[in-house]
Design a protein around this motif. Structure first.
Motif, PDB file in Angstrom:
ATOM      1  N   ALA A 143       0.835  -1.202   0.000  1.00 17.87           N
ATOM      2  CA  ALA A 143       0.000   0.000   0.000  1.00 17.87           C
ATOM      3  C   ALA A 143       0.874   1.259   0.000  1.00 17.87           C
ATOM      4  O   ALA A 143       0.534   2.256  -0.633  1.00 17.87           O
ATOM      5  N   ILE A 193      -4.959  -5.437   1.717  1.00 15.14           N
ATOM      6  CA  ILE A 193      -4.384  -4.364   0.897  1.00 15.14           C
ATOM      7  C   ILE A 193      -5.448  -3.355   0.453  1.00 15.14           C
ATOM      8  O   ILE A 193      -5.216  -2.153   0.474  1.00 15.14           O
ATOM      9  N   ILE A 223      -5.189   0.658   0.684  1.00 14.33           N
ATOM     10  CA  ILE A 223      -5.073   1.495  -0.504  1.00 14.33           C
ATOM     11  C   ILE A 223      -6.181   2.540  -0.526  1.00 14.33           C
ATOM     12  O   ILE A 223      -5.964   3.709  -0.847  1.00 14.33           O
ATOM     13  N   SER A 282      -3.086   6.305   8.186  1.00 18.13           N
ATOM     14  CA  SER A 282      -3.682   5.120   7.579  1.00 18.13           C
ATOM     15  C   SER A 282      -4.273   4.189   8.637  1.00 18.13           C
ATOM     16  O   SER A 282      -4.724   3.099   8.303  1.00 18.13           O
TER      17      SER A 282
END
Ligand SMILES: Nc1ncnc2c1ncn2[C@@H]1O[C@H](COP(=O)(O)OP(=O)(O)OP(=O)(O)O)[C@@H](O)[C@H]1O
Ligand SMILES: [Mg+2]
Lengths: 308, 359
Positions: A108, A187, A191, A224
């Motif tokens: 990512a 993932i 992302i 994130s």
């Protein structure tokens, strides 16, 4: 100008209902979902629960003479076998989640810093495996990891080993399969979160004196966190309750909670025990999910307390 | 303060420029964004990069900050070429157009960030953060997140965040863009005063000429990746070096004239000395013109349009082929000319006109 007046028929009940469902306040818009969920989830769930806390007999596919009893609950809770199985499931799922995070995060991150083509490649490679079913991918691992599989043949050819390694039907085969099957699920949320990052923040961080590592630790990682939480929750849930991978790559002698429930339903016909185990599986999964949510919340406090 | 800084302060001559940009060129593929730009900024000076959208202001700023490397040229800070120095080691502080505050950190966390990255001891961090917040009047906002601040407050956090590191050069990319017109006016003055009080050296980017005239000690007017003129605001306005600068800053009338014997004769009969030859364009500011009754001079015209702008009156006069703009102070006794009136035009101060080669 042509004016079309509404046909003067009686007030229509259906119109009123659609109006409420589409633009109503409160729970109105959720009504269809509530109905569907009640039929497909809540009712079967209650029926399943009732099997766990009762004695019954089965005649011609019908459950008869059902009476309340806690016998199966106590017998499952006191049997060491079930505890070790749940422990195995839990540690397998937690390990899978951790490995997926460790492998998925760098992907990512490369997506974040990469150019247009890097991003496309990563998306394609992440999504492509999802287009085939998990069973097919699991069988592919049998071909790769098997005694005469691709991996063993290759290693013997270059003289790394003399005897084929026994990988299939071990804990390792299950773990490898689990990680590969669930990696995209880790993932994708990462992302999704990272592609919304403001790249200026990384520049600001560098300008303020941070190294690449410093920026990664202090800016990219905390921002994130929501993606990490979502990814971890998804991978954990899927791998904690999975049945296909341990069944196929464990060769029938690797028991996790899901495979054990399957055996009890299909082979030993211990429906009550299966029901109790299902409840345990579900509730322990929920406990971990709540834990993940709490940790994520702790790290994403800044997203709340927004103005207006 | 570190020893290295002491030495550099002691050895550096006060008048030597803090920042020197020398012949910097930047290309994206075959497209040249900056063409041999040179500018130098001395200690405590505020220089503005002014130019229309896409002229390369942000690009030049990003080269100075180190986000992009120029293909040619040098960028010297205190005499050292910084082109090979990575972003995080340049003594340059950037205030981004969108502020780029860290949304997951409080005001205090944002301001402390740079100090933390430099490994400054905790006690010193809290003292310096408090000082920086004090200087932008944000004490009491320490524990707010950026999303809980107004645009003006966010901007001050962005400024405090770089000020706290005491950079040699402060770079500000259109810092007022996100603010409403009224707040912008007060923030411009406040920011200029703050930078002056701290004695910071700053490069400031804008495409708003009024902002440039308010903020700067010197203005660099850019066009198409070149720096056209660098000069103090008055000089930029009064003696623009090129026709582009004259046109870009303020209102202007360009009148084609002939040169004879080193002199340009203006349409109203007055003449100005020039070094140019043949045909030239004479730039006359609207407030350097006077409207008089017809017959008083040879430059005749007709008022096409007239409007009052507060204390000023603006006329658009048709004189031959040309449309001439005139701005006059509104005075009770002079008769305002109205649309359709036949009038004469007169240049108030011929020496105040600037002359450019006609291209
Ligand atoms: N990464 C890039 N790749 C290619 N061209 C670019 C890139 N960044 C900027 N440009 C081009 O460089 C030119 C100058 O851009 P720059 O952002 O420096 O303009 P600017 O003067 O800051 O304009 P504005 O006032 O609109 O911010 C523009 O024509 C732009 O299209
Ligand atoms: Mg710009």
């Amino acid at each position: 100008m042509v004016t079309i007046s509404a046909p003067p028929d009686k007030p229509r009940r259906m119109d009123w209902l659609f109006d409420k469902l589409l633009s109503g306040q409160g729970i109105w818009p959720a009504v269809p979902a509530i109905i569907v969920l009640t039929v497909v989830a809540v009712i079967p769930f209650v029926m399943l629960l009732s099997l766990g806390v009762s004695e019954f007999s089965v005649s011609r596919g019908q459950i008869i003479d059902q009476t309340f009893s806690m016998r199966h609950v106590t017998s499952v809770l006191t049997d060491q076998l079930y505890w070790t199985t749940f422990q195995r499931s839990m540690s397998l799922a937690l390990t899978t989640t951790a490995i997926c995070l460790l492998l998925g995060y760098p992907v990512a991150y490369v997506f974040l810093i990469g150019g247009k083509w890097t991003r496309r490649m990563i998306l394609i490679l992440t999504i492509a495996p999802l287009l085939t079913s998990g069973i097919v991918r699991t069988y592919a691992w049998l071909v790769i990891l098997g005694g005469r599989g691709v991996l063993n043949t290759a290693m013997m050819n270059i003289g790394l080993i003399d005897q084929p390694l026994r990988i299939v039907n071990t804990h390792w085969a299950v773990l490898i399969g689990m990680v590969q099957i669930h990696l995209p699920v880790m993932i994708l949320p990462l992302i999704a979160v990272m592609s919304r990052h403001d790249r200026k923040l990384e520049e600001a961080s560098a300008n303020l004196g941070a190294t690449r590592m410093g920026t990664l630790r202090n800016v990219v990682l905390p921002l994130s966190a929501p993606g990490i939480g979502t990814g971890a929750a998804l991978v954990f849930t899927l791998s904690y309750t999975t049945f296909v991978v341990p069944q196929l790559l464990g060769g029938g002698n690797y028991l996790n909670a899901a495979t054990m429930i399957y055996e009890q339903v299909v082979y030993s016909l211990e429906w009550s025990k299966a029901s109790v185990m299902s409840m345990l599986l579900m509730s322990s999964c929920l406990v971990v999910l709540v834990g993940i949510a709490l940790v994520t919340n702790h790290f994403t406090g800044w997203t709340r307390g927004r103005q207006g | 303060m570190t020893i290295a800084q002491d030495i550099s302060l002691a050895s550096s001559d006060k008048t030597a420029p803090v920042l020197r940009v020398e012949n910097v060129s930047k290309r994206f593929g075959t497209f040249t964004v900056l063409q041999s730009c040179s500018i130098s900024v001395s200690e405590g000076e505020i220089v503005t990069l002014l130019g229309s959208s896409g002229c390369g202001k942000t690009t030049l700023l990003r080269c100075i900050a180190g986000f992009w490397a120029p293909e040619e040229g040098m960028i010297l800070i205190d005499g050292h070429n910084t082109v090979p120095v990575p972003v995080n080691r340049r003594p340059v502080g950037v205030v981004f157009q969108s502020y780029a505050l860290f949304p997951h950190l409080t005001v205090e966390g944002n301001v402390a960030y740079g100090l933390r990255m430099r490994g400054v001891p905790r006690s010193e961090i809290s003292r310096r953060v408090a000082d920086a917040l004090e200087s932008v009047s944000l004490r009491g906002f320490e524990n707010r997140y950026p999303s809980q601040l107004s645009g003006g407050q966010q901007q001050r956090v962005a400024i405090a965040r770089v000020l706290v590191l005491e950079p040699r050069v402060l770079l500000l990319d259109e810092p007022f863009n996100a603010l409403d017109a009224k707040l912008r006016g007060t923030m411009q003055i406040e920011l200029r005063e703050l930078i002056k009080r701290l004695g910071m050296t700053a490069i400031f980017v804008t495409h708003d000429q009024e902002e440039a005239l308010t903020m700067s000690d010197r203005i660099a007017v850019m066009q198409g990746g070149r720096i056209e003129q660098v000069a103090p605001p008055d000089e930029i306005f009064d003696r623009p070096a090129t026709a582009y600068v004259a046109d870009f800053i303020g209102l202007s009338n360009f009148i084609p004239c002939k040169v004879r014997d080193g002199k340009v004769t203006l349409p109203d009969g007055q003449s100005v000395a020039t070094k140019e030859s043949d045909t030239v364009k004479v730039m006359i500011r609207p407030h350097n013109l006077r409207v008089t009754a017809q017959g008083t001079g040879p430059w005749q015209g007709q008022v096409r349009f007239q409007r009052n702008i507060g204390p000023l009156i603006e006329y658009i006069v048709t004189a031959g082929e040309a449309e001439i703009r005139v701005v006059a102070m509104r005075q009770d006794r002079t008769r305002p000319w109205s649309e359709g009136d036949a009038i004469s035009l007169e240049v108030i101060d011929p020496e105040y006109c600037t002359i450019y080669p006609a291209v």
